[in-house]
Design an enzyme around this catalytic site. Structure first.
Site, PDB file in Angstrom:
ATOM      1  CB  CYS A  84      -0.975  -0.047   1.178  1.00 52.51           C
ATOM      2  SG  CYS A  84      -2.302   1.169   1.058  1.00 52.51           S
ATOM      3  CG  HIS A 194      -3.276  -3.576   3.471  1.00 58.34           C
ATOM      4  ND1 HIS A 194      -2.308  -2.873   4.157  1.00 58.34           N
ATOM      5  CD2 HIS A 194      -3.942  -2.675   2.713  1.00 58.34           C
ATOM      6  CE1 HIS A 194      -2.386  -1.599   3.832  1.00 58.34           C
ATOM      7  NE2 HIS A 194      -3.370  -1.445   2.962  1.00 58.34           N
ATOM      8  CD  GLU A 196      -0.462  -5.381   5.946  1.00 55.61           C
ATOM      9  OE1 GLU A 196      -0.472  -5.977   4.854  1.00 55.61           O
ATOM     10  OE2 GLU A 196      -0.678  -4.160   6.061  1.00 55.61           O
TER      11      GLU A 196
END
Lengths: 225, 75
Positions: A84, A194, A196
């Site tokens: 991002c 994302h 994560e």
């Protein structure tokens, strides 16, 4: 494997990134003012709003001391993952081709999207297979990937498009549905979604974990050669 | 010297902000408006105005996606 996760003033996803990395190895934070990379094997530039996103997203962060060290690390072949805002920073730094523009709809987006693995033969996708579909959230205002047509053709031919939004799911107007690209050497990778945030069943999907597992497998393979 | 840098999206790159403004104007009765683009402006006092082009290339603009124009104005 030891991951280093960069923290800029204004980062906000560095702790999730740290926890995601720790599922595949050791990880510690690197401060934006540091030039030393603490002997890490791989670097993650996390999401957020580095330096307030002033001027243009990623424009100021690229001049931070840590980015000098990250550039050297990348140029020497070390794996660097930008998520991002991290993707935006790597584009501004010239470590990745192209740029991110405001979403076509001009709105902040926060939604789960399906992504298709286009090139599994990279340090970031090696535990995946071509055509695998990952369910990962996006959350951004400036995620429309842009590069000139000729550059896009070259990147496609070179296998630098690692991830695409699944058909019909392009959330931001990115050219050719591109969600993530690498440099020509395939050791620097940036993506708007994302991974994560998609490593624990608690948040609905674990398919982001493969990105971190791939990096760990890559580093471990290098160590045994 | 005072420099004024005008930065705008490169021609051919989709500019949804400009399009939105363009669509809003007729609603207020302003007809005959086309090609609206929204950019930004940076003003700065500089000793050496010849450096501003380099500043634009390296920081103030992203030449891949933006065009810039440098004007020198009276301080």
């Amino acid at each position: 494997v030891k991951f280093g996760v960069v923290r800029f003033p204004g980062s906000c996803d560095e702790v999730d990134a740290l926890l995601a990395c720790r599922r595949s190895g050791d990880a510690e934070l690197l401060w934006h003012g540091d030039r030393a990379l603490k002997g890490v094997d791989a670097i993650v530039i996390p999401g957020g709003f580095s330096y307030g996103d002033y001027l243009r997203v990623g424009a100021i962060a690229r001049f931070s001391p840590v980015m000098e060290a990250v550039s050297e690390f990348a140029l020497s072949g070390g794996p660097v993952l930008g998520i991002c805002n991290g993707f935006q920073v790597l584009c501004e730094a010239g470590l990745l081709p192209g740029a991110l523009l405001p979403n076509t709809g001009l709105r902040f987006l926060c939604k789960q999207v399906d992504l298709v693995i286009e090139n599994p033969n990279t340090p970031f996708t090696r535990v995946c297979a071509a055509g695998d579909v990952l369910s990962i959230p996006v959350k951004h205002t400036t995620g429309r990937y842009y590069a000139p047509e000729q550059a896009l053709d070259e990147m496609e031919a070179d296998g630098q498009v690692l991830l695409r939004y699944a058909p019909g799911q392009n959330p931001n107007g990115s050219l050719r549905d591109i969600a993530g690209v690498s440099n020509r050497q395939k050791n620097v990778f940036g993506l708007m979604p994302h991974p994560e945030h998609a490593v624990d069943p608690l948040t609905g999907s674990t398919s982001g974990g493969c990105i971190f597992e791939s990096i760990a497998a890559h580093v471990e393979q290098l160590a045994t050669v | 010297l005072r420099a004024r840098v005008l930065i705008r999206p490169k021609e051919g790159i989709l500019d949804p902000q400009g399009q939105t403004v363009e669509r809003a104007l007729p609603a207020l009765g302003f007809d005959g408006v086309s090609n609206v683009h929204v950019g930004r402006m940076v003003e700065l006092d500089v000793d050496d105005v010849s450096q501003v082009g380099d500043m634009c290339e390296k920081l103030l603009a992203n030449p891949l996606i933006e065009d810039y124009e440098i004007l020198v104005v009276e301080r």
